[in-house]
Design a protein around this motif. Structure first.
Motif, PDB file in Angstrom:
ATOM      1  N   LEU A 243       9.907   9.874   1.960  1.00 15.92           N
ATOM      2  CA  LEU A 243       9.567   8.634   2.638  1.00 15.92           C
ATOM      3  C   LEU A 243       8.977   8.913   4.025  1.00 15.92           C
ATOM      4  CD1 LEU A 243       9.600   5.549   2.653  1.00 15.92           C
ATOM      5  CD2 LEU A 243      11.936   5.645   3.513  1.00 15.92           C
ATOM      6  N   ILE A 244       9.565   9.888   4.728  1.00 17.84           N
ATOM      7  CA  ILE A 244       9.048  10.256   6.048  1.00 17.84           C
ATOM      8  C   ILE A 244       7.631  10.787   5.941  1.00 17.84           C
ATOM      9  CG2 ILE A 244       9.330  11.861   7.968  1.00 17.84           C
ATOM     10  CD1 ILE A 244      12.337  11.693   7.552  1.00 17.84           C
ATOM     11  N   PHE A 245       7.387  11.669   4.966  1.00 13.60           N
ATOM     12  CA  PHE A 245       6.055  12.258   4.832  1.00 13.60           C
ATOM     13  C   PHE A 245       5.023  11.228   4.381  1.00 13.60           C
ATOM     14  CE2 PHE A 245       8.413  16.306   4.758  1.00 13.60           C
ATOM     15  CZ  PHE A 245       7.623  17.038   5.636  1.00 13.60           C
TER      16      PHE A 245
ATOM     17  N   LEU B  95       0.579  15.636   2.728  1.00  8.78           N
ATOM     18  CA  LEU B  95       0.207  14.984   1.468  1.00  8.78           C
ATOM     19  C   LEU B  95       1.019  15.528   0.300  1.00  8.78           C
ATOM     20  CD1 LEU B  95      -1.700  12.928   0.233  1.00  8.78           C
ATOM     21  CD2 LEU B  95      -3.358  14.761  -0.138  1.00  8.78           C
ATOM     22  N   ARG B  96       1.245  16.838   0.283  1.00  8.17           N
ATOM     23  CA  ARG B  96       2.030  17.449  -0.795  1.00  8.17           C
ATOM     24  C   ARG B  96       3.444  16.893  -0.817  1.00  8.17           C
ATOM     25  NH1 ARG B  96       5.877  21.198   0.013  1.00  8.17           N
ATOM     26  NH2 ARG B  96       6.545  22.505  -1.749  1.00  8.17           N
ATOM     27  N   ASN B  97       4.102  16.881   0.328  1.00  2.51           N
ATOM     28  CA  ASN B  97       5.484  16.410   0.386  1.00  2.51           C
ATOM     29  C   ASN B  97       5.583  14.908   0.161  1.00  2.51           C
ATOM     30  OD1 ASN B  97       6.203  19.032   0.961  1.00  2.51           O
ATOM     31  ND2 ASN B  97       6.393  18.696   3.160  1.00  2.51           N
TER      32      ASN B  97
ATOM     33  N   SER C 216       0.356   6.830   8.702  1.00  3.22           N
ATOM     34  CA  SER C 216       0.146   6.675  10.141  1.00  3.22           C
ATOM     35  C   SER C 216      -0.980   7.565  10.650  1.00  3.22           C
ATOM     36  CB  SER C 216       1.441   6.996  10.898  1.00  3.22           C
ATOM     37  OG  SER C 216       1.759   8.373  10.794  1.00  3.22           O
ATOM     38  N   VAL C 217      -1.232   8.690   9.962  1.00  3.86           N
ATOM     39  CA  VAL C 217      -2.302   9.602  10.375  1.00  3.86           C
ATOM     40  C   VAL C 217      -3.664   9.120   9.897  1.00  3.86           C
ATOM     41  CG1 VAL C 217      -3.208  11.940  10.020  1.00  3.86           C
ATOM     42  CG2 VAL C 217      -0.795  11.612  10.545  1.00  3.86           C
ATOM     43  N   LEU C 218      -3.689   8.370   8.796  1.00  2.00           N
ATOM     44  CA  LEU C 218      -4.952   7.973   8.178  1.00  2.00           C
ATOM     45  C   LEU C 218      -5.889   7.226   9.135  1.00  2.00           C
ATOM     46  CD1 LEU C 218      -6.173   8.419   5.396  1.00  2.00           C
ATOM     47  CD2 LEU C 218      -5.321   6.163   4.719  1.00  2.00           C
ATOM     48  N   PRO C 219      -5.415   6.242   9.908  1.00  2.00           N
ATOM     49  CA  PRO C 219      -6.334   5.583  10.846  1.00  2.00           C
ATOM     50  C   PRO C 219      -6.942   6.538  11.870  1.00  2.00           C
ATOM     51  CG  PRO C 219      -4.342   4.287  10.570  1.00  2.00           C
ATOM     52  CD  PRO C 219      -4.086   5.594   9.901  1.00  2.00           C
ATOM     53  N   LEU C 220      -6.161   7.517  12.334  1.00  2.00           N
ATOM     54  CA  LEU C 220      -6.687   8.481  13.302  1.00  2.00           C
ATOM     55  C   LEU C 220      -7.770   9.356  12.675  1.00  2.00           C
ATOM     56  CD1 LEU C 220      -3.410   9.644  15.089  1.00  2.00           C
ATOM     57  CD2 LEU C 220      -4.948   7.778  15.685  1.00  2.00           C
ATOM     58  N   VAL C 221      -7.579   9.720  11.408  1.00  2.00           N
ATOM     59  CA  VAL C 221      -8.588  10.530  10.719  1.00  2.00           C
ATOM     60  C   VAL C 221      -9.890   9.751  10.610  1.00  2.00           C
ATOM     61  CG1 VAL C 221      -9.179  11.645   8.533  1.00  2.00           C
ATOM     62  CG2 VAL C 221      -6.869  11.858   9.454  1.00  2.00           C
ATOM     63  N   PHE C 222      -9.808   8.465  10.256  1.00  2.00           N
ATOM     64  CA  PHE C 222     -11.016   7.649  10.145  1.00  2.00           C
ATOM     65  C   PHE C 222     -11.717   7.510  11.501  1.00  2.00           C
ATOM     66  CE2 PHE C 222      -9.083   5.415   6.258  1.00  2.00           C
ATOM     67  CZ  PHE C 222      -9.747   6.280   5.406  1.00  2.00           C
TER      68      PHE C 222
ATOM     69  N   VAL D 265       7.648   4.803  16.489  1.00  2.00           N
ATOM     70  CA  VAL D 265       9.067   4.449  16.586  1.00  2.00           C
ATOM     71  C   VAL D 265       9.634   4.175  15.198  1.00  2.00           C
ATOM     72  CG1 VAL D 265      10.715   2.826  17.594  1.00  2.00           C
ATOM     73  CG2 VAL D 265       8.693   3.514  18.902  1.00  2.00           C
ATOM     74  N   ALA D 266       8.853   3.522  14.346  1.00  2.00           N
ATOM     75  CA  ALA D 266       9.298   3.256  12.978  1.00  2.00           C
ATOM     76  C   ALA D 266       9.537   4.559  12.215  1.00  2.00           C
ATOM     77  CB  ALA D 266       8.270   2.396  12.249  1.00  2.00           C
ATOM     78  N   LEU D 267       8.677   5.548  12.425  1.00  2.00           N
ATOM     79  CA  LEU D 267       8.863   6.839  11.756  1.00  2.00           C
ATOM     80  C   LEU D 267      10.180   7.493  12.168  1.00  2.00           C
ATOM     81  CD1 LEU D 267       5.277   8.409  11.945  1.00  2.00           C
ATOM     82  CD2 LEU D 267       6.467   7.617   9.914  1.00  2.00           C
ATOM     83  N   SER D 268      10.519   7.389  13.438  1.00  2.00           N
ATOM     84  CA  SER D 268      11.754   8.026  13.910  1.00  2.00           C
ATOM     85  C   SER D 268      12.999   7.377  13.308  1.00  2.00           C
ATOM     86  CB  SER D 268      11.830   7.952  15.440  1.00  2.00           C
ATOM     87  OG  SER D 268      12.006   6.614  15.878  1.00  2.00           O
TER      88      SER D 268
END
Length: 290
Positions: free
Chosen positions: A256-258, A44-46, A264-270, A241-244
């Motif tokens: 942009l990567i962060f 989140l910081r980056n 991408s992590v947000l759905p997993l957290v929910f 794949v899009a992240l890579s």
């Protein structure tokens, strides 16, 4: 006349032997929680910084000027359709989870409840699949999927991974401990194995199914190598794949990567926060100790 000293108070002696007590437990839990949250803080910081701040020599705990405009950058990048990648991952994750639960729960129920001569041999064969490295089956799986014309399709991304030996094993362990009286009552009412499974076992096993759904969805969402090979067209890329694709030999856009990683992590957290209590309870119900 001799007198004996009174014995130490029971709870006090137990307290001395028990160590630091609740305070130590809370301290250890707090430290573990902080260590667990460090990666999320860094992401989140980056994500809200500039590339110069991220790569600068001076460490900054928080961005000097929070760049909320970074939130829209992954969706504005013309080289990657990030919104479509999120949608592809959602479709693959949901269908992969539903299919895996159906296939593996039926297999586990059959191994646990339907008696036949070779049930033990089939179970051992399932366990053997856990010992086969993924690299051994990767090329044959790709050749088969390619021959079926499933490259760049949801079928190619989902179908080859529907069966999991580990998930099948967990379902078998759970069904072995499921009350047989409920199934016997269902058979008295005229239900067969399928009817008992669908109308009695599944409705009374929703907690365990939710736990397995959580594990399976997270695994499917985070999958990278198989979607990279099967999804050759950018329109079929998943989010991993899009992240890579944001890292090339010429440029690396750090913020942009962060930011894309945070999204991408947000759905997993929910998913994890919503189903965490079923996750712990479901694993406990498998009968696995230690």
């Amino acid at each position: 006349m001799t007198t004996t000293a009174p014995a130490p108070h029971g709870p006090r002696r137990a307290r001395r032997r028990g160590g630091t007590g609740p305070a130590g437990l809370y301290l250890a839990t707090g430290v573990a929680a902080l260590l667990f949250l460090v990666p999320f803080y860094l992401i989140l910081r980056n994500a809200l910084m500039t590339d110069a701040e991220i790569t600068g020599e001076d460490w900054k705990w928080f961005p000097a000027d929070v760049r909320w405009g970074n939130v829209t950058e992954p969706f504005a990048d013309p080289s990657v359709d990030f919104a479509r990648a999120l949608g592809n991952s959602a479709v693959v994750g949901v269908l992969h989870t539903a299919g895996t639960l159906l296939v593996c729960s039926l297999a586990g129920y059959g191994l646990a409840r339907i008696p036949y001569r070779h049930a033990q041999k089939v179970f051992y064969a399932v366990l053997v699949t856990l010992m086969v490295p993924t690299a051994v089956t990767f090329v044959p799986s790709f050749v088969l999927v390619s021959s079926l014309g499933w490259v760049d399709t949801y079928r190619g991304l989902i179908v080859p991974g529907l069966f999991s030996g580990f998930t099948c094993f967990l379902f078998r362990q759970y069904f072995l401990g499921f009350p047989k009286e409920l199934e016997e009552a269902a058979r008295v009412d005229g239900l067969g194995h399928w009817g008992a499974y669908w109308r009695v076992v599944v409705p009374n096993s929703l907690n365990f199914f939710a736990a397995m759904a959580t594990i399976t969805f997270i695994s499917g969402w985070n999958s990278f190598l198989w979607p990279l090979v099967i999804g050759q067209d950018p329109s079929s890329w998943t989010v991993q794949v899009a992240l890579s694709s944001y890292m090339t030999n010429q440029t690396v856009n750090f913020h942009l990567i962060f930011m894309a990683t945070a999204m991408s992590v947000l759905p997993l957290v929910f998913v994890f926060l919503f189903l965490q209590r079923w996750l712990v309870q479901g694993i406990a119900q498998t009968g696995i100790k230690g």
